[in-house]
Scaffold this motif. Structure first.
Motif, PDB file in Angstrom:
ATOM      1  N   THR A  23       0.849  -1.188   0.000  1.00 24.93           N
ATOM      2  CA  THR A  23       0.000   0.000   0.000  1.00 24.93           C
ATOM      3  C   THR A  23       0.882   1.234   0.000  1.00 24.93           C
ATOM      4  O   THR A  23       1.978   1.241   0.576  1.00 24.93           O
ATOM      5  CB  THR A  23      -0.891   0.008   1.253  1.00 24.93           C
ATOM      6  N   PRO A  24       0.428   2.291  -0.652  1.00 25.22           N
ATOM      7  CA  PRO A  24       1.234   3.511  -0.680  1.00 25.22           C
ATOM      8  C   PRO A  24       1.349   4.140   0.703  1.00 25.22           C
ATOM      9  O   PRO A  24       0.466   3.971   1.555  1.00 25.22           O
ATOM     10  CB  PRO A  24       0.455   4.422  -1.643  1.00 25.22           C
ATOM     11  N   GLN A  25       2.421   4.852   0.918  1.00 23.89           N
ATOM     12  CA  GLN A  25       2.636   5.542   2.186  1.00 23.89           C
ATOM     13  C   GLN A  25       1.756   6.788   2.231  1.00 23.89           C
ATOM     14  O   GLN A  25       1.843   7.661   1.381  1.00 23.89           O
ATOM     15  CB  GLN A  25       4.107   5.936   2.330  1.00 23.89           C
ATOM     16  N   VAL A  26       0.892   6.846   3.227  1.00 26.44           N
ATOM     17  CA  VAL A  26      -0.004   7.993   3.375  1.00 26.44           C
ATOM     18  C   VAL A  26       0.731   9.112   4.113  1.00 26.44           C
ATOM     19  O   VAL A  26       1.286   8.898   5.191  1.00 26.44           O
ATOM     20  CB  VAL A  26      -1.285   7.598   4.129  1.00 26.44           C
ATOM     21  N   GLN A 153      -5.668  18.770  -7.562  1.00 29.03           N
ATOM     22  CA  GLN A 153      -6.588  17.652  -7.339  1.00 29.03           C
ATOM     23  C   GLN A 153      -8.044  18.117  -7.407  1.00 29.03           C
ATOM     24  O   GLN A 153      -8.902  17.426  -7.973  1.00 29.03           O
ATOM     25  CB  GLN A 153      -6.302  17.006  -5.977  1.00 29.03           C
ATOM     26  N   ARG A 209       0.171  14.950 -11.335  1.00 29.68           N
ATOM     27  CA  ARG A 209       1.414  14.168 -11.268  1.00 29.68           C
ATOM     28  C   ARG A 209       2.626  15.078 -11.102  1.00 29.68           C
ATOM     29  O   ARG A 209       3.539  14.786 -10.320  1.00 29.68           O
ATOM     30  CB  ARG A 209       1.552  13.304 -12.527  1.00 29.68           C
ATOM     31  N   LYS A 212       2.853  16.418  -7.626  1.00 30.42           N
ATOM     32  CA  LYS A 212       3.319  15.381  -6.709  1.00 30.42           C
ATOM     33  C   LYS A 212       4.833  15.236  -6.782  1.00 30.42           C
ATOM     34  O   LYS A 212       5.509  15.103  -5.748  1.00 30.42           O
ATOM     35  CB  LYS A 212       2.649  14.040  -7.041  1.00 30.42           C
ATOM     36  N   ASP A 226       6.046   5.078  -3.465  1.00 36.32           N
ATOM     37  CA  ASP A 226       4.621   5.213  -3.753  1.00 36.32           C
ATOM     38  C   ASP A 226       3.986   5.972  -2.588  1.00 36.32           C
ATOM     39  O   ASP A 226       3.976   5.491  -1.452  1.00 36.32           O
ATOM     40  CB  ASP A 226       3.974   3.831  -3.909  1.00 36.32           C
ATOM     41  N   TYR A 227       3.469   7.169  -2.873  1.00 32.43           N
ATOM     42  CA  TYR A 227       2.953   8.028  -1.811  1.00 32.43           C
ATOM     43  C   TYR A 227       1.529   8.454  -2.132  1.00 32.43           C
ATOM     44  O   TYR A 227       1.163   8.681  -3.293  1.00 32.43           O
ATOM     45  CB  TYR A 227       3.827   9.274  -1.650  1.00 32.43           C
ATOM     46  N   GLU A 228       0.762   8.569  -1.092  1.00 37.69           N
ATOM     47  CA  GLU A 228      -0.585   9.109  -1.198  1.00 37.69           C
ATOM     48  C   GLU A 228      -0.701  10.274  -0.219  1.00 37.69           C
ATOM     49  O   GLU A 228      -0.547  10.094   0.990  1.00 37.69           O
ATOM     50  CB  GLU A 228      -1.624   8.041  -0.864  1.00 37.69           C
ATOM     51  N   GLU A 230      -2.622  12.906   1.806  1.00 34.57           N
ATOM     52  CA  GLU A 230      -3.965  13.041   2.365  1.00 34.57           C
ATOM     53  C   GLU A 230      -4.517  14.440   2.089  1.00 34.57           C
ATOM     54  O   GLU A 230      -3.825  15.436   2.277  1.00 34.57           O
ATOM     55  CB  GLU A 230      -3.926  12.771   3.868  1.00 34.57           C
ATOM     56  N   ARG A 231      -5.756  14.461   1.670  1.00 34.07           N
ATOM     57  CA  ARG A 231      -6.380  15.743   1.362  1.00 34.07           C
ATOM     58  C   ARG A 231      -7.139  16.243   2.590  1.00 34.07           C
ATOM     59  O   ARG A 231      -8.145  15.665   2.988  1.00 34.07           O
ATOM     60  CB  ARG A 231      -7.348  15.582   0.190  1.00 34.07           C
TER      61      ARG A 231
END
Length: 453
Positions: A23-26, A153, A209, A212, A226-228, A230-231
């Motif tokens: 899973t991507p790192q939040v 976004q 992109r 990011k 891989d990063y996500e 948070e909004r």
């Protein structure tokens, strides 16, 4: 062979499962700021300079202590020497040893030690403020990059919604064309609109992109990770500005910035250091007074002192003690002292000019940020009104189009106006949030604990 192929297949499936299971790192806004503060190389360099300033203060304190030195020696000589007992020269081998310990202390050197200590303390204060401003820079730049990602976004979401709406309209138009209720040209026009909206989505995705990538670069973390991000909730109903535009006074803001900004404090401390440097240069014209004390002893071959043992000589008979004072006053040093005073004077003037220029820059930055904040406040109000009006216009045109009272061109124009109003409102909202943080940054109030959106 089958067993080998089966083993390879299981390994591939297992490995693929692990990769897909990752899973991507939040990363939240606060996480991003902490990562940037931890990794930023400019901040690390500033902290290293501060550590060096601490070490210099310790060194300056040590200058008040005496200097102590010691020495020891042994010698052996063979050759022709005059021998008193036989009143003639003879081939003689003699030995000797010596030892000494002494100390020197500066009694007065034009207060150089004291001035140097005070100068190093001001230098440390200047470096502390520089580190603080560097931290503010990191926080602001990180928050700006994070906010840019949020804006892109939001704009992507608007573009996706617009695309879905235009596709629904295309389906309705196609159905109406099939039953003869609409001309085929309406379908072609709507297909063109859908294609244009698809292109807009692609462009918005590319902007997301890119933002990011820029944020990851700001955080100085693994670019291949891989990063996500948070909004946070930045809905106008949930977001409250920390300041009220109507309560702001420009003069008060400028005065607050001049008193709070770390870069201004750093330059003020640097001026204090330069003033002490000038005093240090002038102190070179004063005399230097020092005191010294020492104790020494020696031993020589018993051949010359036949009745004295090593212990008698080294610990008693040849022990010497001494102390004294000295004063020195350089009379001429090829104008070096005069040049040092002149150089220190010029550096002090340059530091004062730099401070005045920085203060003018602060006044300009705060004034511009203040005016922009007022303007963006009004812009948000106007954008909100335009959004409400365009939404009602779109609803009206949709109803008229459904009953055949409006053309596709009119509906497309209403849809385009509504999308544009949505984008303007979103950008106005984020512009105001960004301007609030920019104002805090120019006032010197921004830190990693009050950067919430």
């Amino acid at each position: 062979m089958k067993r080998i192929l089966l083993t390879i297949a299981v390994a591939v499936v297992f490995t693929t499962g692990v990769v897909l299971g990752q899973t991507p790192q939040v990363i939240t806004l606060q996480d991003a700021i902490e990562l940037a503060l931890e990794n930023n190389f400019s901040l690390k360099q500033a902290e290293n300079n501060l550590e060096l300033a601490d070490n210099r203060i310790i060194s300056e304190y040590a200058d008040f202590l005496p200097s102590i030195s010691s020495s020891a020696g042994y010698s052996k000589t063979t050759g022709q020497q005059f021998v008193q007992d036989i009143l003639a020269f003879d081939n003689v081998t003699s030995q000797g040893a010596s030892g000494r310990i002494g100390g020197d202390i500066i009694v007065f050197n034009g207060l150089e030690n004291l001035l140097s200590l005070r100068q190093s303390e001001y230098d440390k204060l200047s470096f502390e403020e520089t580190v603080q401003r560097a931290r503010e820079d990191v926080v602001f730049n990180t928050a700006s990059a994070y906010l840019t990602l949020l804006v892109n976004q939001e704009l992507l979401d608007i573009a996706i919604d617009n695309l879905e709406t235009s596709r629904i309209v295309l389906e309705q138009t196609t159905a109406q064309v099939e039953v003869g209720a609409r001309a085929p040209v309406d379908q072609f026009n709507q297909e063109s609109t859908v294609a244009t909206n698809e292109l807009t989505v692609i462009q918005r995705e590319n902007q997301v992109r890119l933002s990011k990538v820029q944020l990851v670069r700001q955080l100085q973390i693994d670019p291949l990770g891989d990063y996500e991000f948070e909004r946070p909730d930045v809905d106008p109903a949930n977001y409250t500005l920390a300041v009220n535009a109507e309560e702001l006074e420009l003069r008060d803001l400028i005065q607050e910035a001049l008193e709070t900004r770390s870069d201004i404090k750093s330059e003020e401390a640097n001026i204090e250091s330069q003033e002490l440097d000038l005093l240090l240069a002038r102190s070179n014209f004063l005399p230097t007074i020092s005191a010294s004390a020492s104790i020494s002893t020696r031993w020589s071959d018993p051949y010359f002192l036949p009745d004295a043992s090593f212990g008698d000589q080294f610990f008693d008979q040849q022990v010497n003690k001494g102390w004294g004072f000295s004063i020195s006053l350089p009379l001429f040093q090829n104008m070096n002292r005069v040049y040092s005073v002149q150089s220190a004077t010029v550096q002090l003037k340059n530091a004062e000019l730099s401070l005045e220029n920085s203060k003018l820059g602060v006044v300009q930055e705060v004034t511009q940020a203040f005016n922009d904040f007022i303007a963006f406040t009004k812009q948000l109000e106007s954008a909100e009104k335009a959004l409400i009006a365009s939404e009602k216009a779109l609803e009206t045109q949709q109803e008229r189009y459904n009953v055949g009272a409006s053309t596709l061109i009119e509906l497309s124009e209403a849809q385009s106006t509504y999308v544009s109003a949505q984008s303007d409102y979103t950008q106005a909202q984020f512009n105001l949030i960004f301007q609030e943080k920019l104002l805090d940054y120019y006032l010197g109030k921004l830190n990693h604990t009050n950067i919430e959106f």
